[in-house]
Design a protein around this motif. Sequence first.
Motif, PDB file in Angstrom:
ATOM      1  N   PHE A  75       0.723  -1.132   0.087  1.00 34.40           N
ATOM      2  CA  PHE A  75       0.029  -0.056   0.100  1.00 34.40           C
ATOM      3  C   PHE A  75       0.875   1.157   0.046  1.00 34.40           C
ATOM      4  O   PHE A  75       0.784   2.050  -0.803  1.00 34.40           O
ATOM      5  N   TYR A  76       1.876   1.235   0.931  1.00 32.79           N
ATOM      6  CA  TYR A  76       2.776   2.535   0.626  1.00 32.79           C
ATOM      7  C   TYR A  76       3.642   2.438  -0.548  1.00 32.79           C
ATOM      8  O   TYR A  76       4.029   3.548  -0.864  1.00 32.79           O
ATOM      9  N   ASN A  77       3.919   1.236  -1.043  1.00 28.76           N
ATOM     10  CA  ASN A  77       4.485   1.374  -2.231  1.00 28.76           C
ATOM     11  C   ASN A  77       3.581   1.092  -3.403  1.00 28.76           C
ATOM     12  O   ASN A  77       3.977   0.365  -4.438  1.00 28.76           O
ATOM     13  N   TRP A  78       2.658   1.984  -3.352  1.00 26.07           N
ATOM     14  CA  TRP A  78       1.566   1.581  -4.570  1.00 26.07           C
ATOM     15  C   TRP A  78       2.038   1.896  -6.097  1.00 26.07           C
ATOM     16  O   TRP A  78       1.814   1.353  -6.827  1.00 26.07           O
ATOM     17  N   PHE A  79       3.247   2.619  -6.051  1.00 21.63           N
ATOM     18  CA  PHE A  79       3.804   2.874  -7.327  1.00 21.63           C
ATOM     19  C   PHE A  79       5.009   2.003  -7.519  1.00 21.63           C
ATOM     20  O   PHE A  79       5.680   2.179  -8.581  1.00 21.63           O
ATOM     21  N   ALA A  80       5.014   0.774  -7.303  1.00 18.07           N
ATOM     22  CA  ALA A  80       6.103  -0.123  -7.436  1.00 18.07           C
ATOM     23  C   ALA A  80       5.783  -1.603  -7.875  1.00 18.07           C
ATOM     24  O   ALA A  80       6.197  -2.582  -7.808  1.00 18.07           O
ATOM     25  N   VAL A  81       4.564  -1.668  -8.857  1.00 19.71           N
ATOM     26  CA  VAL A  81       4.361  -2.812  -9.334  1.00 19.71           C
ATOM     27  C   VAL A  81       5.137  -3.091 -10.578  1.00 19.71           C
ATOM     28  O   VAL A  81       4.562  -2.514 -11.848  1.00 19.71           O
ATOM     29  N   LEU A  82       6.284  -3.771 -10.593  1.00 17.20           N
ATOM     30  CA  LEU A  82       7.225  -3.766 -11.581  1.00 17.20           C
ATOM     31  C   LEU A  82       7.787  -4.967 -11.755  1.00 17.20           C
ATOM     32  O   LEU A  82       7.974  -5.908 -10.922  1.00 17.20           O
ATOM     33  N   ARG A  83       8.338  -5.128 -13.012  1.00 14.87           N
ATOM     34  CA  ARG A  83       9.582  -6.265 -13.129  1.00 14.87           C
ATOM     35  C   ARG A  83      10.495  -5.684 -13.800  1.00 14.87           C
ATOM     36  O   ARG A  83      10.728  -5.006 -14.878  1.00 14.87           O
ATOM     37  N   SER A  84      11.529  -5.860 -13.036  1.00 15.76           N
ATOM     38  CA  SER A  84      13.112  -5.218 -13.604  1.00 15.76           C
ATOM     39  C   SER A  84      13.643  -5.835 -14.822  1.00 15.76           C
ATOM     40  O   SER A  84      14.183  -5.336 -15.577  1.00 15.76           O
ATOM     41  N   LEU A  99      -1.782 -10.833 -13.313  1.00 14.20           N
ATOM     42  CA  LEU A  99      -1.613  -9.466 -14.217  1.00 14.20           C
ATOM     43  C   LEU A  99      -1.713  -8.265 -13.142  1.00 14.20           C
ATOM     44  O   LEU A  99      -0.757  -7.457 -13.538  1.00 14.20           O
ATOM     45  N   CYS A 100      -2.518  -8.297 -12.233  1.00 15.67           N
ATOM     46  CA  CYS A 100      -2.569  -6.786 -11.498  1.00 15.67           C
ATOM     47  C   CYS A 100      -1.381  -6.641 -10.704  1.00 15.67           C
ATOM     48  O   CYS A 100      -1.232  -5.614 -10.137  1.00 15.67           O
ATOM     49  N   SER A 101      -0.809  -7.847 -10.101  1.00  9.81           N
ATOM     50  CA  SER A 101       0.539  -7.654  -9.366  1.00  9.81           C
ATOM     51  C   SER A 101       1.678  -7.767 -10.231  1.00  9.81           C
ATOM     52  O   SER A 101       2.739  -7.421  -9.815  1.00  9.81           O
ATOM     53  N   GLY A 102       1.627  -7.901 -11.572  1.00  8.10           N
ATOM     54  CA  GLY A 102       2.685  -8.055 -12.427  1.00  8.10           C
ATOM     55  C   GLY A 102       3.821  -8.976 -11.760  1.00  8.10           C
ATOM     56  O   GLY A 102       4.958  -9.197 -12.252  1.00  8.10           O
ATOM     57  N   ALA A 103       3.378 -10.001 -11.240  1.00  9.08           N
ATOM     58  CA  ALA A 103       4.270 -11.029 -10.585  1.00  9.08           C
ATOM     59  C   ALA A 103       5.539 -10.390 -10.030  1.00  9.08           C
ATOM     60  O   ALA A 103       6.416 -10.694 -10.412  1.00  9.08           O
ATOM     61  N   ALA A 104       5.312  -9.204  -9.377  1.00  8.48           N
ATOM     62  CA  ALA A 104       6.342  -8.272  -8.968  1.00  8.48           C
ATOM     63  C   ALA A 104       7.344  -8.916  -8.137  1.00  8.48           C
ATOM     64  O   ALA A 104       6.989 -10.014  -7.395  1.00  8.48           O
ATOM     65  N   GLN A 105       8.456  -8.742  -8.373  1.00  8.73           N
ATOM     66  CA  GLN A 105       9.874  -9.126  -7.803  1.00  8.73           C
ATOM     67  C   GLN A 105      10.127  -8.436  -6.124  1.00  8.73           C
ATOM     68  O   GLN A 105      10.589  -9.054  -5.360  1.00  8.73           O
ATOM     69  N   ILE A 106       9.716  -7.224  -6.194  1.00  7.20           N
ATOM     70  CA  ILE A 106      10.218  -6.353  -5.004  1.00  7.20           C
ATOM     71  C   ILE A 106       9.417  -6.528  -3.760  1.00  7.20           C
ATOM     72  O   ILE A 106       9.717  -6.894  -2.433  1.00  7.20           O
ATOM     73  N   TYR A 107       7.905  -6.096  -4.077  1.00  7.18           N
ATOM     74  CA  TYR A 107       7.054  -6.355  -3.117  1.00  7.18           C
ATOM     75  C   TYR A 107       6.013  -7.419  -3.352  1.00  7.18           C
ATOM     76  O   TYR A 107       5.936  -7.644  -4.326  1.00  7.18           O
ATOM     77  N   ASN A 108       5.353  -7.668  -2.283  1.00  2.86           N
ATOM     78  CA  ASN A 108       4.272  -8.609  -2.421  1.00  2.86           C
ATOM     79  C   ASN A 108       2.849  -8.185  -2.828  1.00  2.86           C
ATOM     80  O   ASN A 108       2.026  -7.796  -1.896  1.00  2.86           O
ATOM     81  N   GLU A 215      13.177  -2.427 -17.385  1.00  6.04           N
ATOM     82  CA  GLU A 215      12.338  -2.578 -16.455  1.00  6.04           C
ATOM     83  C   GLU A 215      10.778  -2.068 -16.835  1.00  6.04           C
ATOM     84  O   GLU A 215      10.613  -1.365 -17.708  1.00  6.04           O
ATOM     85  N   THR A 216       9.674  -2.551 -16.604  1.00  3.43           N
ATOM     86  CA  THR A 216       8.562  -2.320 -17.162  1.00  3.43           C
ATOM     87  C   THR A 216       7.300  -2.490 -15.831  1.00  3.43           C
ATOM     88  O   THR A 216       7.654  -3.296 -14.889  1.00  3.43           O
ATOM     89  N   PHE A 217       6.366  -1.817 -15.994  1.00  7.12           N
ATOM     90  CA  PHE A 217       5.572  -1.306 -14.936  1.00  7.12           C
ATOM     91  C   PHE A 217       4.028  -1.713 -15.198  1.00  7.12           C
ATOM     92  O   PHE A 217       3.624  -1.819 -16.435  1.00  7.12           O
ATOM     93  N   TYR A 218       3.197  -2.613 -14.375  1.00 12.87           N
ATOM     94  CA  TYR A 218       2.045  -3.263 -14.689  1.00 12.87           C
ATOM     95  C   TYR A 218       0.865  -2.692 -13.714  1.00 12.87           C
ATOM     96  O   TYR A 218       1.287  -2.419 -12.845  1.00 12.87           O
TER      97      TYR A 218
END
Length: 234
Positions: A75-84, A99-108, A215-218
């Motif tokens: 929530f605090y990192n709402w701007f970090a849905v990304l894949r490097s 898709l909505c999480s972008g299978a993100a690596q940094i935050y859950n 880096e790509t953001f979803y």
Amino acid sequence: MVRKRKFALAGVVASVAGLLLSLVSAGVSSAHGAALMPGSRTYLCYKDGRASTGQIIPQNAACQAAFNQSGATPFYNWFAVLRSDGAGRTQGFIPDGRLCSGAAQIYNFNGFDIARADWPVTHLTSGATIQVRYNKWAHHPGRFDLYITNSSYNPSQPLRWSNLVSTPFSSVVNPPQSGATGSEEGHYYWNAQLPSGLSGRHIIYSVWTRSDSTETFYGCSDVVFDGGNGQVTF
């Protein structure tokens, strides 16, 4: 002895301060933006849950479900849905249901993949032209593509690539920007014509591909086509 203790304490404080600074810097450097209009799930849930104390206390039931699964950090990192390593890849790279999480690596961000029909929603008019605003927590050159869900989309089922129209309805490269980088208000903006003939709930899916790195953001923005002009219902 007293002097030694003072020096030792000062060293500990400096070390802790340095560690905190490095952690904060790491978080900011890997967090770059999300849709403000129409608001992404992560952004609108942050807005819904942000209390005057700075805590995240969700009021919306879907945001609460995401909080229960993923905690407060996304929530605090709402701007970090990304894949490097995204390199603009979509279908075949990000798995169905992620898709909505972008299978993100940094935050859950997995909690934001939950299939529900009660996420905060932006009210829009099918066929209308809107000004898209996309936060620039960090500025990067690149391309923005917006997709819309098709008639197979069911909010009660996990979002799949087959639920999206394969061609973006809006694409732009290096759009103009406004406001301060690194702030909630700072954003890129452009005009986009929404697809016509739509009604009810849909998802606008955004993909921001940097041209200076892989880096790509979803992001998922929940919308309802009901004659609205950008009003948000939490």
